[in-house]
Design a protein around this motif. Sequence first.
Motif, PDB file in Angstrom:
ATOM      1  N   ASP A   1      36.968  46.915  42.458  1.00 44.31           N
ATOM      2  CA  ASP A   1      36.028  47.628  41.587  1.00 44.31           C
ATOM      3  C   ASP A   1      36.705  48.064  40.293  1.00 44.31           C
ATOM      4  O   ASP A   1      36.095  48.025  39.229  1.00 44.31           O
ATOM      5  CB  ASP A   1      35.472  48.866  42.290  1.00 44.31           C
ATOM      6  CG  ASP A   1      34.546  48.530  43.444  1.00 44.31           C
ATOM      7  OD1 ASP A   1      34.130  47.357  43.562  1.00 44.31           O
ATOM      8  OD2 ASP A   1      34.243  49.437  44.235  1.00 44.31           O
ATOM      9  N   TYR A   2      37.963  48.481  40.398  1.00 44.05           N
ATOM     10  CA  TYR A   2      38.670  48.975  39.220  1.00 44.05           C
ATOM     11  C   TYR A   2      39.277  47.851  38.371  1.00 44.05           C
ATOM     12  O   TYR A   2      39.873  48.118  37.333  1.00 44.05           O
ATOM     13  CB  TYR A   2      39.729  50.005  39.620  1.00 44.05           C
ATOM     14  CG  TYR A   2      39.090  51.331  39.944  1.00 44.05           C
ATOM     15  CD1 TYR A   2      38.775  52.228  38.935  1.00 44.05           C
ATOM     16  CD2 TYR A   2      38.758  51.662  41.246  1.00 44.05           C
ATOM     17  CE1 TYR A   2      38.162  53.442  39.210  1.00 44.05           C
ATOM     18  CE2 TYR A   2      38.139  52.876  41.540  1.00 44.05           C
ATOM     19  CZ  TYR A   2      37.841  53.757  40.519  1.00 44.05           C
ATOM     20  OH  TYR A   2      37.225  54.941  40.801  1.00 44.05           O
ATOM     21  N   VAL A   3      39.089  46.613  38.808  1.00 38.55           N
ATOM     22  CA  VAL A   3      39.464  45.464  37.988  1.00 38.55           C
ATOM     23  C   VAL A   3      38.206  44.865  37.351  1.00 38.55           C
ATOM     24  O   VAL A   3      38.143  44.661  36.141  1.00 38.55           O
ATOM     25  CB  VAL A   3      40.206  44.395  38.833  1.00 38.55           C
ATOM     26  CG1 VAL A   3      40.386  43.112  38.048  1.00 38.55           C
ATOM     27  CG2 VAL A   3      41.542  44.932  39.320  1.00 38.55           C
ATOM     28  N   ILE A   4      37.201  44.612  38.161  1.00 38.63           N
ATOM     29  CA  ILE A   4      35.992  43.925  37.703  1.00 38.63           C
ATOM     30  C   ILE A   4      35.121  44.807  36.809  1.00 38.63           C
ATOM     31  O   ILE A   4      34.667  44.372  35.752  1.00 38.63           O
ATOM     32  CB  ILE A   4      35.175  43.423  38.911  1.00 38.63           C
ATOM     33  CG1 ILE A   4      35.978  42.361  39.659  1.00 38.63           C
ATOM     34  CG2 ILE A   4      33.821  42.878  38.478  1.00 38.63           C
ATOM     35  CD1 ILE A   4      35.458  42.043  41.034  1.00 38.63           C
ATOM     36  N   LEU A   5      34.891  46.043  37.223  1.00 33.75           N
ATOM     37  CA  LEU A   5      33.968  46.891  36.469  1.00 33.75           C
ATOM     38  C   LEU A   5      34.485  47.285  35.080  1.00 33.75           C
ATOM     39  O   LEU A   5      33.696  47.312  34.133  1.00 33.75           O
ATOM     40  CB  LEU A   5      33.565  48.112  37.302  1.00 33.75           C
ATOM     41  CG  LEU A   5      32.756  47.755  38.569  1.00 33.75           C
ATOM     42  CD1 LEU A   5      32.509  48.987  39.422  1.00 33.75           C
ATOM     43  CD2 LEU A   5      31.459  47.055  38.219  1.00 33.75           C
ATOM     44  N   PRO A   6      35.785  47.564  34.903  1.00 35.69           N
ATOM     45  CA  PRO A   6      36.256  47.774  33.527  1.00 35.69           C
ATOM     46  C   PRO A   6      36.133  46.507  32.666  1.00 35.69           C
ATOM     47  O   PRO A   6      35.799  46.589  31.482  1.00 35.69           O
ATOM     48  CB  PRO A   6      37.721  48.185  33.694  1.00 35.69           C
ATOM     49  CG  PRO A   6      37.789  48.762  35.056  1.00 35.69           C
ATOM     50  CD  PRO A   6      36.820  47.943  35.863  1.00 35.69           C
ATOM     51  N   ALA A   7      36.387  45.358  33.264  1.00 36.31           N
ATOM     52  CA  ALA A   7      36.256  44.105  32.507  1.00 36.31           C
ATOM     53  C   ALA A   7      34.810  43.891  32.060  1.00 36.31           C
ATOM     54  O   ALA A   7      34.562  43.323  30.995  1.00 36.31           O
ATOM     55  CB  ALA A   7      36.733  42.927  33.356  1.00 36.31           C
ATOM     56  N   ALA A   8      33.865  44.385  32.881  1.00 37.65           N
ATOM     57  CA  ALA A   8      32.445  44.277  32.535  1.00 37.65           C
ATOM     58  C   ALA A   8      31.978  45.438  31.655  1.00 37.65           C
ATOM     59  O   ALA A   8      30.792  45.549  31.359  1.00 37.65           O
ATOM     60  CB  ALA A   8      31.608  44.226  33.817  1.00 37.65           C
ATOM     61  N   LYS A   9      32.907  46.311  31.280  1.00 35.08           N
ATOM     62  CA  LYS A   9      32.612  47.486  30.441  1.00 35.08           C
ATOM     63  C   LYS A   9      31.675  48.471  31.143  1.00 35.08           C
ATOM     64  O   LYS A   9      30.865  49.151  30.506  1.00 35.08           O
ATOM     65  CB  LYS A   9      32.031  47.071  29.087  1.00 35.08           C
ATOM     66  CG  LYS A   9      32.872  46.065  28.343  1.00 35.08           C
ATOM     67  CD  LYS A   9      33.801  46.742  27.380  1.00 35.08           C
ATOM     68  CE  LYS A   9      34.502  45.753  26.480  1.00 35.08           C
ATOM     69  NZ  LYS A   9      35.810  45.361  26.922  1.00 35.08           N
ATOM     70  N   LEU A  10      31.785  48.538  32.483  1.00 30.38           N
ATOM     71  CA  LEU A  10      30.978  49.477  33.256  1.00 30.38           C
ATOM     72  C   LEU A  10      31.805  50.641  33.798  1.00 30.38           C
ATOM     73  O   LEU A  10      31.246  51.641  34.241  1.00 30.38           O
ATOM     74  CB  LEU A  10      30.284  48.750  34.415  1.00 30.38           C
ATOM     75  CG  LEU A  10      29.264  47.707  33.980  1.00 30.38           C
ATOM     76  CD1 LEU A  10      28.755  46.922  35.181  1.00 30.38           C
ATOM     77  CD2 LEU A  10      28.110  48.344  33.222  1.00 30.38           C
ATOM     78  N   TYR A  11      33.097  50.499  33.813  1.00 27.57           N
ATOM     79  CA  TYR A  11      34.047  51.560  34.182  1.00 27.57           C
ATOM     80  C   TYR A  11      35.087  51.624  33.080  1.00 27.57           C
ATOM     81  O   TYR A  11      35.315  50.639  32.368  1.00 27.57           O
ATOM     82  CB  TYR A  11      34.797  51.197  35.473  1.00 27.57           C
ATOM     83  CG  TYR A  11      34.229  51.677  36.779  1.00 27.57           C
ATOM     84  CD1 TYR A  11      32.947  52.181  36.908  1.00 27.57           C
ATOM     85  CD2 TYR A  11      35.010  51.608  37.934  1.00 27.57           C
ATOM     86  CE1 TYR A  11      32.456  52.584  38.135  1.00 27.57           C
ATOM     87  CE2 TYR A  11      34.530  52.012  39.165  1.00 27.57           C
ATOM     88  CZ  TYR A  11      33.248  52.500  39.258  1.00 27.57           C
ATOM     89  OH  TYR A  11      32.770  52.911  40.467  1.00 27.57           O
ATOM     90  N   GLU A  12      35.727  52.751  33.011  1.00 28.53           N
ATOM     91  CA  GLU A  12      36.903  52.877  32.166  1.00 28.53           C
ATOM     92  C   GLU A  12      38.073  52.223  32.905  1.00 28.53           C
ATOM     93  O   GLU A  12      38.018  52.051  34.124  1.00 28.53           O
ATOM     94  CB  GLU A  12      37.211  54.354  31.907  1.00 28.53           C
ATOM     95  CG  GLU A  12      36.127  55.080  31.114  1.00 28.53           C
ATOM     96  CD  GLU A  12      35.945  54.507  29.725  1.00 28.53           C
ATOM     97  OE1 GLU A  12      36.957  54.179  29.070  1.00 28.53           O
ATOM     98  OE2 GLU A  12      34.782  54.381  29.293  1.00 28.53           O
ATOM     99  N   PRO A  13      39.152  51.893  32.215  1.00 26.11           N
ATOM    100  CA  PRO A  13      40.341  51.383  32.928  1.00 26.11           C
ATOM    101  C   PRO A  13      40.826  52.424  33.945  1.00 26.11           C
ATOM    102  O   PRO A  13      40.628  53.629  33.751  1.00 26.11           O
ATOM    103  CB  PRO A  13      41.369  51.191  31.811  1.00 26.11           C
ATOM    104  CG  PRO A  13      40.579  51.112  30.554  1.00 26.11           C
ATOM    105  CD  PRO A  13      39.344  51.928  30.763  1.00 26.11           C
ATOM    106  N   ILE A  14      41.443  51.969  35.002  1.00 25.57           N
ATOM    107  CA  ILE A  14      41.840  52.843  36.102  1.00 25.57           C
ATOM    108  C   ILE A  14      42.695  54.019  35.638  1.00 25.57           C
ATOM    109  O   ILE A  14      42.571  55.114  36.171  1.00 25.57           O
ATOM    110  CB  ILE A  14      42.537  52.031  37.227  1.00 25.57           C
ATOM    111  CG1 ILE A  14      42.656  52.887  38.491  1.00 25.57           C
ATOM    112  CG2 ILE A  14      43.876  51.483  36.748  1.00 25.57           C
ATOM    113  CD1 ILE A  14      43.047  52.114  39.717  1.00 25.57           C
ATOM    114  N   TRP A  15      43.534  53.834  34.633  1.00 23.33           N
ATOM    115  CA  TRP A  15      44.413  54.914  34.181  1.00 23.33           C
ATOM    116  C   TRP A  15      43.648  56.016  33.459  1.00 23.33           C
ATOM    117  O   TRP A  15      44.203  57.060  33.179  1.00 23.33           O
ATOM    118  CB  TRP A  15      45.536  54.365  33.298  1.00 23.33           C
ATOM    119  CG  TRP A  15      45.058  53.528  32.155  1.00 23.33           C
ATOM    120  CD1 TRP A  15      44.617  53.966  30.937  1.00 23.33           C
ATOM    121  CD2 TRP A  15      44.961  52.113  32.135  1.00 23.33           C
ATOM    122  NE1 TRP A  15      44.244  52.901  30.156  1.00 23.33           N
ATOM    123  CE2 TRP A  15      44.447  51.737  30.870  1.00 23.33           C
ATOM    124  CE3 TRP A  15      45.251  51.100  33.067  1.00 23.33           C
ATOM    125  CZ2 TRP A  15      44.220  50.415  30.518  1.00 23.33           C
ATOM    126  CZ3 TRP A  15      45.022  49.788  32.694  1.00 23.33           C
ATOM    127  CH2 TRP A  15      44.513  49.457  31.446  1.00 23.33           C
TER     128      TRP A  15
END
Length: 166
Positions: A122-136
């Motif tokens: 989730d923390y790889v795919i969703l940031p790439a899709a601009k739906l999450y911030e990067p994990i950090w």
Amino acid sequence: MSPIGAVIRGVVAGVIGTAAMDALLFARYRRGGGDSPFAAWEFSAGITTWEDAPAPAHVGKRLFEGLFQTELPPTRAPLVNNVMHWGYGILNAVQYSIVAGSLREPRIRYGLPFGAAVWSGDYVILPAAKLYEPIWSYDVKTLANDLSAHLVYGLATATVVRLLSR
């Protein structure tokens, strides 16, 4: 285990695993002061706009609109959120069950790396899709709460696969 048997076990395990994760998340919600009843919380009753919708709803919206070239109205956000949340939980469990079914004896403890893998994905795919911030960008408490919920999902899923494999 036959492939069809693994898929059926995975569907059942995914439903139970997702329900276990949701039970934990709802308990945390109530402990944090939330007052919605379980059904309203589970079925995303408070979501009225796409801006208020969580990531699963946005993934579903993008898939639907991209596939059918039709805009989904905001009234569909709760339904899309639920379909995506439960569908994702079930689909991941089916994949787990297929892999576990190829082993001599599926172990419950395999649910821990499985849950962690779903969480990290989730923390790889969703940031790439601009739906999450990067994990950090997230604080440790948020990440730990999310990880622990996914570990519950993984352990519940693995337990059901193990029990249905006997």
